[in-house]
Write an enzyme that holds these catalytic residues in place. Structure first.
Site, PDB file in Angstrom:
ATOM      1  N   LYS A 118      16.846   1.631   5.243  1.00 40.86           N
ATOM      2  CA  LYS A 118      16.456   1.699   3.835  1.00 40.86           C
ATOM      3  C   LYS A 118      17.255   1.686   2.849  1.00 40.86           C
ATOM      4  CE  LYS A 118      12.765   2.365   6.057  1.00 40.86           C
ATOM      5  NZ  LYS A 118      11.771   1.104   6.108  1.00 40.86           N
ATOM      6  N   GLY A 166       8.355   5.912   5.521  1.00 41.94           N
ATOM      7  CA  GLY A 166       6.970   6.514   5.521  1.00 41.94           C
ATOM      8  C   GLY A 166       6.952   8.150   5.329  1.00 41.94           C
ATOM      9  N   LYS A 239      -1.480   8.502   5.474  1.00 44.03           N
ATOM     10  CA  LYS A 239      -2.319   7.924   4.621  1.00 44.03           C
ATOM     11  C   LYS A 239      -3.874   8.154   5.118  1.00 44.03           C
ATOM     12  CE  LYS A 239       0.920   4.024   3.461  1.00 44.03           C
ATOM     13  NZ  LYS A 239       1.171   2.730   3.933  1.00 44.03           N
ATOM     14  N   GLU A 277       6.391  -2.047  -0.374  1.00 48.59           N
ATOM     15  CA  GLU A 277       5.942  -0.739  -0.840  1.00 48.59           C
ATOM     16  C   GLU A 277       6.604  -0.537  -2.194  1.00 48.59           C
ATOM     17  OE1 GLU A 277       6.142   2.651   1.575  1.00 48.59           O
ATOM     18  OE2 GLU A 277       4.658   1.945   3.157  1.00 48.59           O
ATOM     19  N   ARG A 295       5.618  -4.839  10.064  1.00 50.23           N
ATOM     20  CA  ARG A 295       4.744  -5.074  10.898  1.00 50.23           C
ATOM     21  C   ARG A 295       3.400  -4.836  10.328  1.00 50.23           C
ATOM     22  NH1 ARG A 295       5.692   0.518   9.221  1.00 50.23           N
ATOM     23  NH2 ARG A 295       3.835   1.487   8.448  1.00 50.23           N
ATOM     24  N   ARG A 341      -9.860   6.404   7.114  1.00 54.52           N
ATOM     25  CA  ARG A 341      -9.021   6.761   8.284  1.00 54.52           C
ATOM     26  C   ARG A 341      -9.952   7.927   8.871  1.00 54.52           C
ATOM     27  NH1 ARG A 341      -2.926   5.723   8.808  1.00 54.52           N
ATOM     28  NH2 ARG A 341      -2.617   3.877   6.974  1.00 54.52           N
TER      29      ARG A 341
HETATM   30  C1  MV4 Z   1       8.641   8.769  -3.398  1.00 58.03           C
HETATM   31  C2  MV4 Z   1       7.979   9.135  -4.108  1.00 58.03           C
HETATM   32  C3  MV4 Z   1       8.158   9.943  -5.403  1.00 58.03           C
HETATM   33  N1  MV4 Z   1       9.655   9.549  -6.020  1.00 58.03           N
HETATM   34  N2  MV4 Z   1      10.188   8.561  -3.680  1.00 58.03           N
HETATM   35  C4  MV4 Z   1       7.760   7.530   0.262  1.00 58.03           C
HETATM   36  C5  MV4 Z   1       7.129   7.375   1.818  1.00 58.03           C
HETATM   37  C6  MV4 Z   1       5.690   7.610   1.294  1.00 58.03           C
HETATM   38  N3  MV4 Z   1       4.854   7.866   2.444  1.00 58.03           N
HETATM   39  C7  MV4 Z   1       5.876   8.360   0.205  1.00 58.03           C
HETATM   40  N4  MV4 Z   1       6.990   8.338  -0.517  1.00 58.03           N
HETATM   41  C8  MV4 Z   1       7.157   8.601  -1.709  1.00 58.03           C
HETATM   42  N5  MV4 Z   1       8.306   8.170  -2.193  1.00 58.03           N
HETATM   43  C9  MV4 Z   1      10.527   8.857  -5.003  1.00 58.03           C
HETATM   44  N6  MV4 Z   1      11.571   8.621  -5.253  1.00 58.03           N
HETATM   45  C10 MV4 Z   1       6.469   9.420  -4.002  1.00 58.03           C
HETATM   46  C11 MV4 Z   1       6.257   9.176  -2.676  1.00 58.03           C
HETATM   47  C12 MV4 Z   1       4.881   9.241  -2.307  1.00 58.03           C
HETATM   48  C13 MV4 Z   1       4.315  10.516  -1.718  1.00 58.03           C
HETATM   49  C14 MV4 Z   1       5.067  11.599  -2.335  1.00 58.03           C
HETATM   50  C15 MV4 Z   1       4.687  12.880  -1.761  1.00 58.03           C
HETATM   51  C16 MV4 Z   1       3.198  13.137  -1.396  1.00 58.03           C
HETATM   52  C17 MV4 Z   1       2.243  11.881  -1.465  1.00 58.03           C
HETATM   53  C18 MV4 Z   1       2.822  10.637  -1.657  1.00 58.03           C
HETATM   54  C19 MV4 Z   1       2.139   9.638  -1.603  1.00 58.03           C
HETATM   55  C20 MV4 Z   1       2.643   8.349  -1.977  1.00 58.03           C
HETATM   56  C21 MV4 Z   1       3.875   8.222  -1.962  1.00 58.03           C
END
Ligand code: MV4
Length: 452
Positions: A118, A166, A239, A277, A295, A341
Site C-alpha cells: 500500500k 481493507g 462492507k 479505491e 481481484r 450482503r
Molecule cells: C481511511 C478513512 C479515512 N481517512 N483512511 C480504508 C480501508 C477501508 N475498509 C476503510 N478505509 C478508510 N480509510 C483515511 N486516511 C476512512 C476509511 C473508511 C472507513 C473508516 C472507518 C469506518 C468506516 C469506513 C468506511 C469506509 C472507509
C-alpha cells in the site's frame, strides 16, 4: 475461446457459482474444488467435475496452493479462477500458476505485488499526480516520525499496515500521547496478520465517502472503467451495502475519479478486472487515492447491473488473449443499483456468526432483482468460512425506486433456521439519513453502533 477450454474454480460459495455460470455461457468446462466441510455445496453439483481438496479449515483446503495446482494438472485445467478472498491476491500463487503453464484469471504476479504494497501503491499514484491522503511519504521507522507528521498534517491520524488493506490493522491516533501505544499495537497486529509490520500514516479524513472505480484492462493496451460504486456503509471494515452510482458526486468529480483510476491501471500495465479505491472528502469536493484491489470484488454485480457487462466473462476473455468485448463508448451505466450482503449473523447479538441448518429458503424475484447465493433449504452454513449467505442486488431507474425495490425484495426473501442480517438491511434502508444519501464513513457506527 482458443486456448482455454477448462477452468478450475478455486473458491466456494456464491462466487464459485458465479464463475461457473460465466464459464458455462462461454462453453468452457469447469472443475470445482471443495473441502470436506463443503460436500453439500451447490458449486460441487454445478461444475462438470469436482475434486475434494482437503479438510474443512481453509488453510488445509482452499489455501492449499500445492493441492490446487495438483488438481489443475490432474484435470488438465487451462486456467484457475481464484474468485475473491483465499488466494485471489496471492502473488506467489499467481506466479506458481504461470510457472506451471496454467493461466491465473487475474492480473500478473507483479501487478498483485505492486498494489499489495500500500506504500508503493500510494507512491505510484502520487507520481501520476493523483492526490493521496496527506501523511507519510513511505513506511514509518518509528513512532517519533508519526509525531513529526502530526505537526504537518494535524490530528486525527490513521496508522495503516503497508501489507494490509481493507482496513485491517488500522489505528486512529488523536494526540501525541496516544502515538507510542497505537504504533506498537498497530505494528504487532500488522506483523501477526500479514507477517509484515511496516506501517504508514495518513490524516484521518472524517467526513468522507468510500468510492471505488471498476477497471477492465486487456493484453492489447485497452483499459476501460465501468463507473464507480459507493461502499461507505461498512461495519468494522466489512462492507454491508454497496450502491452505484455514488449519490453525492458531481459528473465532473466522477470524470476526475474514473480518469485517475484508468491512468493508474494503464501506468502499471494492469490486465484483468481491478478496483481503484478512493476517499471522497465531502467538505472539499476533493478525492484521494486509497488503494487498488487486484481481484474481482464481492460487490461487482452492482456494476454489472448498470452496465450489462459480465465482468467474469471479460476476465476470461482477457486471460485467453482476446480483446475486451466493449469499448469505453459502449459503457453507458443506466439506472441505480444496490447490493445488500445477507450474512449468517445475528444483528440482535453483535452480528455474531450464526452457522447452522437452513430449513426454509425462498428467494425474491421479479423485475430488476438478482440473487447470488449458493444456499438452499436443507443446506447447512458451515462455521469455517465467511458468513455470506446471499448477495441481493436490485436495479431500478433511480435511487428512490431502487430503495423501494430492495425493501420489497428483502420483505419477500424468506430464510428460516438461522438468524440473518435481512432485518438489519430493512432498518438501514428505511433510515432517513440513508434515504437522503447524506451519510459518511462514520455514520453507521454512530447511528447503529450505539444499539449493539
Ligand atoms: C481511511 C478513512 C479515512 N481517512 N483512511 C480504508 C480501508 C477501508 N475498509 C476503510 N478505509 C478508510 N480509510 C483515511 N486516511 C476512512 C476509511 C473508511 C472507513 C473508516 C472507518 C469506518 C468506516 C469506513 C468506511 C469506509 C472507509
Amino acid at each position: 475461446m482458443n486456448n482455454i477450454r477448462r477452468v478450475l474454480v478455486a473458491n466456494r460459495g456464491e462466487i464459485a457459482l458465479r464463475v461457473i455460470r460465466a464459464c458455462k455461457e462461454l462453453g468452457l468446462e469447469t472443475v470445482a474444488i471443495y473441502s470436506e466441510g463443503d460436500k453439500g455445496c451447490r458449486h460441487v453439483r454445478m461444475a462438470d467435475r469436482a475434486v475434494c481438496i482437503g479438510p474443512a479449515p481453509a488453510t488445509r483446503s482452499y489455501l492449499n496452493k500445492e493441492a490446487i495446482l495438483a488438481v489443475a494438472k490432474l484435470t488438465n485445467a487451462d486456467a484457475i479462477h481464484p474468485g475473491y478472498g483465499f488466494l485471489a491476491e496471492n502473488s506467489t500463487f499467481a506466479e506458481a500458476c504461470a510457472n506451471n503453464g496454467i493461466h491465473f484469471v487475474g492480473p500478473s504476479a507483479e501487478a498483485i505485488r505492486a498494489m499489495g504494497d500500500k506504500v508503493k501503491a500510494r507512491q505510484i499514484a502520487a507520481r501520476l499526480g493523483i492526490s493521496v491522503i496527506p501523511g507519510s511519504e513511505g513506511g514509518l521507522g518509528n513512532w517519533d516520525e508519526v509525531i513529526e507528521i502530526a505537526r504537518q498534517v494535524g490530528y486525527p491520524l490513521l496508522l495503516k499496515a503497508a501489507a494490509g488493506g481493507g482496513g485491517r490493522g488500522m489505528q486512529v491516533v488523536n494526540s501525541d500521547g496516544e502515538v507510542k501505544d497505537a504504533f506498537i499495537r498497530a505494528r504487532a497486529e500488522a506483523g501477526a496478520a500479514f507477517s509484515n509490520d511496516l506501517l504508514y500514516v495518513e490524516k484521518y479524513i472524517e467526513n468522507a465517502r468510500h468510492v471505488e472505480v471498476q477497471i477492465l484492462a486487456d493484453q492489447h493496451g485497452n483499459v476501460v472503467h465501468l463507473g464507480e460504486r459507493d461502499c461507505t456503509i461498512q461495519r468494522r471494515h466489512q462492507k454491508l451495502l454497496e450502491e452505484a452510482p455514488c449519490p453525492v458526486i458531481s459528473p465532473e468529480l466522477r470524470d476526475r475519479l474514473t480518469a485517475a483510476a484508468v491512468s493508474i491501471a494503464r501506468h502499471i500495465g494492469y490486465t484483468s478486472a481491478g478496483t481503484v479505491e478512493f476517499l471522497v472528502d465531502l467538505d472539499q469536493e476533493n478525492f484521494y487515492f486509497m488503494e487498488m484491489n487486484t481481484r474481482i470484488q464481492v460487490e461487482h454485480p452492482v456494476t454489472e447491473m448498470l452496465t450489462g457487462v459480465d465482468i467474469v466473462q471479460e476476465q476470461l476473455r482477457i486471460v485467453a488473449g482476446e480483446p475486451l468485448s466493449i469499448t469505453q463508448a459502449d459503457i453507458q451505466p443506466r439506472g441505480h443499483a444496490i447490493e445488500c450482503r445477507i450474512n449468517a449473523e445475528d444483528p440482535q447479538n453483535g452480528f455474531q456468526p450464526t452457522p447452522g441448518l437452513i430449513t426454509r429458503f425462498l428467494p425474491p424475484g421479479g423485475m430488476g432483482v438478482r440473487l447470488d447465493s449458493h444456499c438452499y433449504a436443507g443446506y447447512t452454513v458451515p462455521p469455517y468460512y465467511d458468513s455470506l449467505v446471499a448477495k441481493l442486488i436490485v436495479v431500478a431507474n433511480d435511487r428512490h425506486q431502487a430503495i423501494r425495490r430492495m425493501l420489497r425484495a428483502l420483505q419477500e426473501f424468506e430464510i428460516e433456521g438461522i438468524p440473518t442480517t435481512i432485518s438489519f438491511h430493512q432498518q438501514l434502508l428505511l433510515n432517513e439519513d440513508f434515504q437522503a444519501g447524506t451519510f459518511n464513513t462514520r455514520w453507521l457506527e454512530n447511528r447503529f453502533g450505539k444499539e449493539e
